[in-house]
Motif scaffolding. Structure first.
Motif, PDB file in Angstrom:
ATOM      1  N   GLU A   6     -33.183  -2.953  -9.356  1.00  0.00           N
ATOM      2  CA  GLU A   6     -32.882  -2.863 -10.783  1.00  0.00           C
ATOM      3  C   GLU A   6     -32.333  -4.174 -11.335  1.00  0.00           C
ATOM      4  O   GLU A   6     -31.469  -4.802 -10.737  1.00  0.00           O
ATOM      5  CB  GLU A   6     -31.915  -1.717 -11.051  1.00  0.00           C
ATOM      6  N   GLY A   7     -32.889  -4.547 -12.486  1.00  0.00           N
ATOM      7  CA  GLY A   7     -32.462  -5.756 -13.173  1.00  0.00           C
ATOM      8  C   GLY A   7     -33.031  -7.038 -12.598  1.00  0.00           C
ATOM      9  O   GLY A   7     -32.867  -8.105 -13.184  1.00  0.00           O
ATOM     10  N   LYS A   8     -33.730  -6.944 -11.460  1.00  0.00           N
ATOM     11  CA  LYS A   8     -34.204  -8.165 -10.798  1.00  0.00           C
ATOM     12  C   LYS A   8     -35.712  -8.217 -10.610  1.00  0.00           C
ATOM     13  O   LYS A   8     -36.371  -9.095 -11.139  1.00  0.00           O
ATOM     14  CB  LYS A   8     -33.510  -8.338  -9.456  1.00  0.00           C
TER      15      LYS A   8
ATOM     16  N   SER B 190     -33.908  -0.062 -15.127  1.00  0.00           N
ATOM     17  CA  SER B 190     -32.689  -0.871 -15.270  1.00  0.00           C
ATOM     18  C   SER B 190     -31.840  -0.421 -16.449  1.00  0.00           C
ATOM     19  O   SER B 190     -30.622  -0.600 -16.438  1.00  0.00           O
ATOM     20  CB  SER B 190     -33.055  -2.350 -15.431  1.00  0.00           C
ATOM     21  N   GLN B 191     -32.470   0.149 -17.466  1.00  0.00           N
ATOM     22  CA  GLN B 191     -31.750   0.576 -18.671  1.00  0.00           C
ATOM     23  C   GLN B 191     -31.600   2.093 -18.761  1.00  0.00           C
ATOM     24  O   GLN B 191     -31.282   2.616 -19.827  1.00  0.00           O
ATOM     25  CB  GLN B 191     -32.455   0.051 -19.924  1.00  0.00           C
TER      26      GLN B 191
ATOM     27  N   SER C 201     -37.141  -8.330 -23.152  1.00  0.00           N
ATOM     28  CA  SER C 201     -37.052  -8.795 -21.774  1.00  0.00           C
ATOM     29  C   SER C 201     -38.161  -9.809 -21.524  1.00  0.00           C
ATOM     30  O   SER C 201     -39.143  -9.862 -22.262  1.00  0.00           O
ATOM     31  CB  SER C 201     -37.162  -7.621 -20.800  1.00  0.00           C
TER      32      SER C 201
ATOM     33  N   ASN D 203     -34.859 -12.161 -17.877  1.00  0.00           N
ATOM     34  CA  ASN D 203     -33.755 -11.504 -18.582  1.00  0.00           C
ATOM     35  C   ASN D 203     -34.213 -10.125 -19.051  1.00  0.00           C
ATOM     36  O   ASN D 203     -35.386  -9.915 -19.320  1.00  0.00           O
ATOM     37  CB  ASN D 203     -33.247 -12.340 -19.764  1.00  0.00           C
TER      38      ASN D 203
END
Length: 157
Positions: free
Chosen positions: A14-16, A61-62, A103, A97
Motif C-alpha cells: 500500500e502506498g508504494k 491505499s485510500q 496520483s 505520489n
C-alpha cells in the motif's frame, strides 16, 4: 469498461507499488478484429492494464475513499513489443505520489522477462456525489462492488 484487463494481483504494498497479471487468451473477442491473422492485445489495452493496476493501488491505499479512479494523463508511453495469445503480461505500478484527489506512477508491462510497454501516468480520483449529491448512493454501491472485486483479484496471492 467492458473488459477487465488484469486477472490477478500478485503483490501489493500500500502506498508504494503493485504487481498484477493479465493472461492473454485467443478467446477474447477483440482479438478477432485486432488482427485476424496476427492477433495481439491492442496497445491501448496494454496502457489500460497499467492504469487498472495503478488504480487498485490507489483504492487499496485510500481505503476506497473514491468510487472513480481515472486516467488524467499518460506520458512517455513506449511500446516495445506485442502481447499475443498465450502470453502473460505482468504489470507493475510504482507510486510517485498518492494524494487525496490525484496520483502519479511509473508503470510497465513485462512478458517472458522482457519489458514490452512502459509509461508515466497521472490519475485523478473522485466521487460522483462530489458534483451531484444525488449520486452518493451510486458511489456507495460502486465502492462495495470494487471491494469485492479486489478480494477476488487478490485471493490465493
Amino acid at each position: 469498461m467492458k473488459y477487465s484487463l488484469i486477472d490477478k494481483i500478485i503483490g501489493l504494498e500500500e502506498g508504494k507499488n503493485i504487481i498484477a497479471v493479465k493472461n492473454v487468451s485467443l478467446a477474447e473477442e477483440y482479438l478477432g478484429d485486432h488482427f485476424p491473422l496476427f492477433p495481439v492485445l491492442p496497445g491501448v489495452f496494454l496502457l489500460q492494464g497499467m492504469v487498472e493496476t495503478a488504480s487498485w493501488l490507489v483504492r487499496s491505499s485510500q481505503d476506497f475513499s473514491n468510487s472513480m479512479v481515472l486516467l488524467e494523463r499518460a506520458r512517455n508511453v513506449n511500446y516495445k513489443s506485442f502481447a499475443a495469445p498465450g502470453m502473460c503480461v505482468e504489470y507493475t505500478a510504482d507510486a510517485k505520489n498518492i494524494d487525496e484527489k490525484s496520483s502519479s506512477f511509473t508503470v510497465s508491462g513485462r512478458s517472458g522477462g522482457e519489458e514490452i510497454v512502459k509509461a508515466k501516468i497521472d490519475l485523478r480520483h473522485f466521487n460522483l456525489g462530489d458534483e451531484n449529491p444525488a449520486y452518493c448512493d451510486t458511489d456507495t454501491e460502486m465502492i462495495a462492488k470494487l471491494r469485492l472485486k479486489l478480494r477476488l483479484l487478490t485471493q490465493n496471492s
